[in-house]
Design a protein around this motif. Structure first.
Motif, short mmCIF file in Angstrom:
data_model
loop_
_atom_site.label_atom_id
_atom_site.label_comp_id
_atom_site.label_asym_id
_atom_site.label_seq_id
_atom_site.Cartn_x
_atom_site.Cartn_y
_atom_site.Cartn_z
N ALA A 112 0.84 -1.20 0.00
CA ALA A 112 0.00 0.00 0.00
C ALA A 112 0.88 1.26 0.00
CB ALA A 112 -0.94 0.00 1.22
N ALA A 113 1.97 1.21 0.75
CA ALA A 113 2.88 2.36 0.79
C ALA A 113 3.48 2.62 -0.59
CB ALA A 113 4.00 2.10 1.81
N MET A 114 3.88 1.57 -1.27
CA MET A 114 4.48 1.75 -2.60
C MET A 114 3.46 2.28 -3.60
SD MET A 114 7.27 -1.28 -3.07
CE MET A 114 6.19 -2.68 -2.82
N ASP A 115 2.22 1.77 -3.51
CA ASP A 115 1.15 2.29 -4.38
C ASP A 115 0.99 3.80 -4.17
OD1 ASP A 115 0.66 -0.15 -5.45
OD2 ASP A 115 -1.23 -0.51 -4.39
N ALA A 116 0.97 4.20 -2.88
CA ALA A 116 0.78 5.62 -2.57
C ALA A 116 1.93 6.45 -3.12
CB ALA A 116 0.66 5.81 -1.05
N LEU A 117 3.15 5.96 -2.98
CA LEU A 117 4.30 6.71 -3.49
C LEU A 117 4.23 6.88 -5.01
CD1 LEU A 117 7.40 5.35 -1.52
CD2 LEU A 117 5.97 7.34 -1.04
N MET A 118 3.86 5.80 -5.68
CA MET A 118 3.78 5.85 -7.16
C MET A 118 2.68 6.80 -7.62
SD MET A 118 5.95 3.34 -7.87
CE MET A 118 6.23 1.60 -7.71
N ASP A 119 1.62 6.92 -6.79
CA ASP A 119 0.56 7.87 -7.15
C ASP A 119 1.04 9.30 -7.05
OD1 ASP A 119 -1.25 5.91 -7.65
OD2 ASP A 119 -2.32 6.07 -5.74
N ILE A 120 1.97 9.55 -6.12
CA ILE A 120 2.42 10.92 -5.90
C ILE A 120 3.52 11.31 -6.89
CG2 ILE A 120 3.44 12.51 -4.22
CD1 ILE A 120 2.45 10.59 -2.04
N GLY A 121 4.41 10.41 -7.15
CA GLY A 121 5.52 10.76 -8.03
C GLY A 121 6.19 9.52 -8.57
N ARG A 122 7.38 9.70 -9.09
CA ARG A 122 8.06 8.54 -9.63
C ARG A 122 9.47 8.44 -9.07
NH1 ARG A 122 11.47 6.06 -12.44
NH2 ARG A 122 10.93 4.25 -13.73
N PRO A 123 9.57 7.82 -7.89
CA PRO A 123 10.91 7.67 -7.32
C PRO A 123 11.77 6.82 -8.26
CG PRO A 123 9.22 6.88 -5.78
CD PRO A 123 8.53 7.21 -7.06
N LEU A 124 13.06 7.13 -8.26
CA LEU A 124 14.02 6.36 -9.06
C LEU A 124 14.07 4.93 -8.55
CD1 LEU A 124 16.11 7.14 -11.23
CD2 LEU A 124 17.75 7.47 -9.36
N ARG A 125 13.97 4.82 -7.22
CA ARG A 125 14.14 3.52 -6.58
C ARG A 125 13.45 3.61 -5.22
NH1 ARG A 125 20.09 2.80 -6.79
NH2 ARG A 125 19.73 2.26 -8.97
N ILE A 126 12.84 2.51 -4.79
CA ILE A 126 12.28 2.45 -3.44
C ILE A 126 12.98 1.32 -2.71
CG2 ILE A 126 10.23 2.10 -2.02
CD1 ILE A 126 8.52 3.06 -4.38
N GLN A 127 13.46 1.61 -1.51
CA GLN A 127 14.08 0.57 -0.68
C GLN A 127 13.31 0.49 0.63
OE1 GLN A 127 18.14 1.99 -0.44
NE2 GLN A 127 18.63 1.25 -2.50
N LEU A 128 13.51 -0.61 1.35
CA LEU A 128 12.74 -0.83 2.59
C LEU A 128 13.64 -1.21 3.75
CD1 LEU A 128 10.06 -1.26 4.14
CD2 LEU A 128 10.04 -3.61 3.24
N ALA A 129 13.48 -0.48 4.85
CA ALA A 129 14.18 -0.80 6.09
C ALA A 129 13.16 -1.13 7.17
CB ALA A 129 15.03 0.39 6.54
N VAL A 130 13.36 -2.25 7.88
CA VAL A 130 12.48 -2.58 9.00
C VAL A 130 13.33 -3.00 10.19
CG1 VAL A 130 10.56 -3.35 7.53
CG2 VAL A 130 12.21 -5.03 8.35
N LEU A 131 12.81 -2.75 11.37
CA LEU A 131 13.54 -3.16 12.56
C LEU A 131 13.38 -4.66 12.79
CD1 LEU A 131 15.33 -2.09 14.76
CD2 LEU A 131 13.30 -1.48 16.09
N VAL A 132 12.17 -5.18 12.55
CA VAL A 132 11.93 -6.61 12.75
C VAL A 132 11.21 -7.21 11.55
CG1 VAL A 132 10.85 -8.37 14.20
CG2 VAL A 132 11.68 -6.27 15.25
#
Ligand code: 5GP
Ligand code: MG
Length: 176
Positions: A112-132
């Motif tokens: 859902a987060a990636m969908d929202a980002l793509m709706d707003i703009g066009r990032p060159l790349r999306i990466q993901l960091a999580v603690l767990v």
């Protein structure tokens, strides 16, 4: 029953490592932006932002995404996360956007987060960091940066306690 899986020191070390890995993997911090997912991810994104800024002596753009489940019981896998609010005040075109969340489970929140980002703009790349990373993925989405991998049963829950909200840092595993 509660079982502690990360102490404050463990969390601090992980965040330092993740901050360093982000800079390493991207060969610096040019065009880098950090976006935290509400609420735990926002605190962690702030910390990672500060660690990178202290190291690299630059300002990193940040934003937040507020994503909740369409229905109310998030404990059930296979429910639908929706984006409630986005707060991103920089142009994402040509940016490398690092999403930050506290826990990844099915992967649906990140989708859902990636969908929202793509709706707003066009990032060159999306990466993901999580603690767990608790395992249990229902989508082919994997984090690029992980504090700790711990397979957790569906009926178990991870409490992520962060100083900003709980007074001190600690991660514990609880049976429901
Ligand atoms: P997913 O969408 O990947 O199934 O779940 C990830 C989202 O739900 C994250 O935003 C995370 O905060 C929350 N979440 C899922 N499982 C847990 C858990 O065991 N503990 C905590 N604190 N949050 C969880
Ligand atoms: Mg969350």
């Amino acid at each position: 029953m509660e079982k502690r899986i990360m102490t404050a020191e463990d969390i601090d070390r992980s965040l330092h490592r993740i901050a360093l890995q982000i800079v390493e993997n991207n060969h610096g911090v040019a065009n880098l932006a950090i976006i935290g997912i509400h609420t735990g991810g926002v605190f962690l994104a702030d910390r990672i932002q500060k660690l990178i800024q202290d190291r690299e002596k630059i300002e990193l753009p940040t934003g937040t995404l507020d994503i909740t489940l369409y229905r109310d019981d998030w404990s059930l896998a296979s429910q639908n996360p929706i984006v409630k609010k986005t707060s991103i005040s920089f142009p994402m075109e040509e940016m490398v956007v690092v999403l930050v969340d506290d826990v990844i489970f099915t992967g649906r929140t990140i989708r859902a987060a990636m969908d929202a980002l793509m709706d707003i703009g066009r990032p060159l790349r999306i990466q993901l960091a999580v603690l767990v990373d608790r395992g249990g993925r229902e989508l082919p989405i994997q984090p690029d940066y992980v504090g700790m991998d711990i397979p957790v049963k569906v009926d178990e829950h991870i409490h992520v306690r962060l100083a900003e909200k709980s007074g001190a840092d600690e991660i514990v595993l609880v049976d429901r």
